[in-house]
Design a protein around this motif. Structure first.
Motif, PDB file in Angstrom:
ATOM      1  N   ILE A 117      20.071  29.067  -0.731  1.00 27.49           N
ATOM      2  CA  ILE A 117      21.344  28.563  -1.240  1.00 27.49           C
ATOM      3  C   ILE A 117      21.597  27.129  -0.770  1.00 27.49           C
ATOM      4  O   ILE A 117      22.340  26.378  -1.397  1.00 27.49           O
ATOM      5  CB  ILE A 117      22.493  29.507  -0.797  1.00 27.49           C
ATOM      6  N   SER A 118      20.980  26.724   0.330  1.00 25.69           N
ATOM      7  CA  SER A 118      21.077  25.347   0.825  1.00 25.69           C
ATOM      8  C   SER A 118      22.527  24.854   0.949  1.00 25.69           C
ATOM      9  O   SER A 118      22.849  23.730   0.564  1.00 25.69           O
ATOM     10  CB  SER A 118      20.268  24.385  -0.062  1.00 25.69           C
ATOM     11  N   ASN A 119      23.373  25.699   1.502  1.00 21.89           N
ATOM     12  CA  ASN A 119      24.762  25.293   1.786  1.00 21.89           C
ATOM     13  C   ASN A 119      25.550  24.930   0.528  1.00 21.89           C
ATOM     14  O   ASN A 119      26.416  24.057   0.549  1.00 21.89           O
ATOM     15  CB  ASN A 119      24.790  24.131   2.793  1.00 21.89           C
ATOM     16  N   PHE A 120      25.246  25.582  -0.575  1.00 19.61           N
ATOM     17  CA  PHE A 120      26.068  25.383  -1.795  1.00 19.61           C
ATOM     18  C   PHE A 120      27.292  26.288  -1.663  1.00 19.61           C
ATOM     19  O   PHE A 120      27.830  26.401  -0.564  1.00 19.61           O
ATOM     20  CB  PHE A 120      25.212  25.682  -3.035  1.00 19.61           C
ATOM     21  N   LEU A 121      27.722  26.956  -2.663  1.00 19.49           N
ATOM     22  CA  LEU A 121      29.022  27.614  -2.693  1.00 19.49           C
ATOM     23  C   LEU A 121      29.036  28.880  -1.838  1.00 19.49           C
ATOM     24  O   LEU A 121      28.892  29.962  -2.353  1.00 19.49           O
ATOM     25  CB  LEU A 121      29.326  27.991  -4.142  1.00 19.49           C
ATOM     26  N   LEU A 122      29.204  28.773  -0.554  1.00 19.66           N
ATOM     27  CA  LEU A 122      29.062  29.953   0.301  1.00 19.66           C
ATOM     28  C   LEU A 122      30.169  30.973   0.053  1.00 19.66           C
ATOM     29  O   LEU A 122      29.922  32.164  -0.070  1.00 19.66           O
ATOM     30  CB  LEU A 122      29.040  29.536   1.768  1.00 19.66           C
ATOM     31  N   TRP A 123      31.377  30.488  -0.018  1.00 20.77           N
ATOM     32  CA  TRP A 123      32.512  31.402  -0.177  1.00 20.77           C
ATOM     33  C   TRP A 123      32.494  32.078  -1.543  1.00 20.77           C
ATOM     34  O   TRP A 123      32.743  33.271  -1.670  1.00 20.77           O
ATOM     35  CB  TRP A 123      33.827  30.635   0.017  1.00 20.77           C
ATOM     36  N   ASN A 124      32.160  31.273  -2.560  1.00 21.38           N
ATOM     37  CA  ASN A 124      32.391  31.710  -3.949  1.00 21.38           C
ATOM     38  C   ASN A 124      31.320  32.600  -4.521  1.00 21.38           C
ATOM     39  O   ASN A 124      31.463  33.090  -5.625  1.00 21.38           O
ATOM     40  CB  ASN A 124      32.472  30.499  -4.882  1.00 21.38           C
ATOM     41  N   ILE A 125      30.190  32.761  -3.827  1.00 20.86           N
ATOM     42  CA  ILE A 125      29.094  33.469  -4.503  1.00 20.86           C
ATOM     43  C   ILE A 125      28.929  34.887  -3.983  1.00 20.86           C
ATOM     44  O   ILE A 125      27.875  35.489  -4.158  1.00 20.86           O
ATOM     45  CB  ILE A 125      27.762  32.690  -4.404  1.00 20.86           C
ATOM     46  N   ALA A 126      30.003  35.425  -3.394  1.00 26.38           N
ATOM     47  CA  ALA A 126      29.926  36.772  -2.836  1.00 26.38           C
ATOM     48  C   ALA A 126      29.384  37.778  -3.866  1.00 26.38           C
ATOM     49  O   ALA A 126      28.567  38.637  -3.531  1.00 26.38           O
ATOM     50  CB  ALA A 126      31.303  37.204  -2.330  1.00 26.38           C
ATOM     51  N   TYR A 127      29.825  37.670  -5.118  1.00 24.92           N
ATOM     52  CA  TYR A 127      29.366  38.603  -6.152  1.00 24.92           C
ATOM     53  C   TYR A 127      28.777  37.891  -7.370  1.00 24.92           C
ATOM     54  O   TYR A 127      28.723  38.459  -8.465  1.00 24.92           O
ATOM     55  CB  TYR A 127      30.508  39.547  -6.551  1.00 24.92           C
ATOM     56  N   THR A 128      28.319  36.681  -7.155  1.00 23.83           N
ATOM     57  CA  THR A 128      27.690  35.931  -8.247  1.00 23.83           C
ATOM     58  C   THR A 128      26.278  36.466  -8.490  1.00 23.83           C
ATOM     59  O   THR A 128      25.570  36.811  -7.543  1.00 23.83           O
ATOM     60  CB  THR A 128      27.629  34.436  -7.836  1.00 23.83           C
ATOM     61  N   GLU A 129      25.881  36.516  -9.761  1.00 25.64           N
ATOM     62  CA  GLU A 129      24.496  36.879 -10.082  1.00 25.64           C
ATOM     63  C   GLU A 129      23.610  35.656  -9.845  1.00 25.64           C
ATOM     64  O   GLU A 129      23.960  34.548 -10.241  1.00 25.64           O
ATOM     65  CB  GLU A 129      24.391  37.316 -11.557  1.00 25.64           C
ATOM     66  N   LEU A 130      22.479  35.866  -9.187  1.00 25.92           N
ATOM     67  CA  LEU A 130      21.603  34.748  -8.809  1.00 25.92           C
ATOM     68  C   LEU A 130      20.351  34.734  -9.696  1.00 25.92           C
ATOM     69  O   LEU A 130      19.788  35.790  -9.994  1.00 25.92           O
ATOM     70  CB  LEU A 130      21.191  34.870  -7.331  1.00 25.92           C
ATOM     71  N   TYR A 131      19.938  33.556 -10.067  1.00 25.53           N
ATOM     72  CA  TYR A 131      18.746  33.428 -10.921  1.00 25.53           C
ATOM     73  C   TYR A 131      17.939  32.238 -10.428  1.00 25.53           C
ATOM     74  O   TYR A 131      18.414  31.107 -10.454  1.00 25.53           O
ATOM     75  CB  TYR A 131      19.196  33.219 -12.367  1.00 25.53           C
ATOM     76  N   PHE A 132      16.736  32.519  -9.948  1.00 23.30           N
ATOM     77  CA  PHE A 132      15.892  31.452  -9.399  1.00 23.30           C
ATOM     78  C   PHE A 132      14.758  31.169 -10.381  1.00 23.30           C
ATOM     79  O   PHE A 132      14.108  32.084 -10.870  1.00 23.30           O
ATOM     80  CB  PHE A 132      15.323  31.882  -8.041  1.00 23.30           C
ATOM     81  N   LEU A 133      14.553  29.906 -10.626  1.00 23.05           N
ATOM     82  CA  LEU A 133      13.562  29.518 -11.633  1.00 23.05           C
ATOM     83  C   LEU A 133      12.555  28.565 -11.003  1.00 23.05           C
ATOM     84  O   LEU A 133      12.933  27.559 -10.391  1.00 23.05           O
ATOM     85  CB  LEU A 133      14.300  28.821 -12.791  1.00 23.05           C
ATOM     86  N   ASP A 134      11.269  28.884 -11.181  1.00 19.76           N
ATOM     87  CA  ASP A 134      10.213  28.073 -10.581  1.00 19.76           C
ATOM     88  C   ASP A 134       9.863  26.908 -11.517  1.00 19.76           C
ATOM     89  O   ASP A 134       8.753  26.829 -12.033  1.00 19.76           O
ATOM     90  CB  ASP A 134       8.991  28.971 -10.330  1.00 19.76           C
TER      91      ASP A 134
END
Ligand code: IPE
Ligand code: IPE
Ligand code: MG
Length: 231
Positions: free
Chosen positions: A181-198
């Protein structure tokens, strides 16, 4: 089942430097090539009316440890990109917000950036948060500092942070292949869906965005609850 509905999209636009390195070019060229996918993503959001907020990670507070010329380059690039596109953004109803610690930015640059923000403040179609000189911890610290001495509640912090950014993101995409996450939205992503793309950010396309959204559309968002139970 709570159906996934994408209203707030957040993106960690990573991989510009590696994109340029792979081509024997300067890192700055990678940043430069990163502008076009940003424009495509904004266009996509404007064409999809359920999306009302787009949050982009443009530069972190930790990124300030990079060589000075890279920091200045990004700052100038942001300014140039805003200058070239602000009237169109305004016309399309985009409300621009720059979220980050602008204390170290040259006064004239800061003024220009804030003028652009001001110009769009009455717009309501799409809130575009550009996180610039941003860190998730810095944001939480600001929230705490804004609150008086009484005991702080979760709602206090939520109200402060969401007042800046809008509701929590539904989907967060990170390009560049890193699974962090590199110190992005720590508070706001408690239930965010994550998608990592290479894939490096300058190569990010609308098809990649569609792929991420298709993936998102299949998510069941449970928020810690169980479905269909009998007490
Ligand atoms: C992301 O690309 C954009 C910024 C942080 C400004 P990077 O510059 O981090 O590119 P990589 O990760 O080194 O390839
Ligand atoms: C995150 O990428 C910050 C932005 C995309 C603006 P970094 O490149 O700074 O993250 P690390 O160093 O790989 O964790
Ligand atoms: Mg990076």
């Amino acid at each position: 089942m709570t159906l996934a509905q994408l209203k707030h999209l957040a993106i960690i636009m990573d991989g510009n430097g590696r994109w340029a390195n792979a081509r024997g070019q300067a890192r700055q060229d990678g940043h430069e090539m990163g502008v076009d996918p940003v424009k495509q993503v904004i266009k996509y959001c404007l064409e999809h009316s359920q999306i009302n907020t787009l949050t982009l990670f443009a530069y972190s507070l930790e990124n300030l440890e990079r060589p000075k010329y890279e920091t200045i380059y990004i700052e100038q690039l942001l300014l140039r990109a805003l200058c070239a596109n602000i009237s169109q953004l305004c016309e399309k109803g985009v409300r621009l917000k720059i979220i980050g610690d602008l204390a170290g930015v040259a006064t004239n640059v800061k003024k220009q950036i804030l003028d652009y923000v001001d110009l769009t403040k009455a717009n309501t179609r799409l809130q575009l948060n550009i996180c610039f000189r941003y860190s998730g911890r810095w944001h939480i610290m600001n929230a705490m500092n804004s609150i008086t001495k009484r005991p702080v509640t979760e709602d206090d912090i939520k109200n402060y942070i969401n007042n800046d950014l809008g509701d929590d993101p539904d989907l967060l995409i990170r390009t560049g292949g890193e699974l962090r996450i590199s110190n992005f939205l720590l508070w706001n992503i408690a239930y965010t869906e994550l998608y990592f793309l290479d894939r490096y950010w300058p190569d990010f396309s609308v098809d990649d965005l569609k792929g991420a959204i298709e993936h998102f559309n299949q998510r069941q968002r449970r928020y810690g609850k169980v479905e269909n139970y009998v007490e």
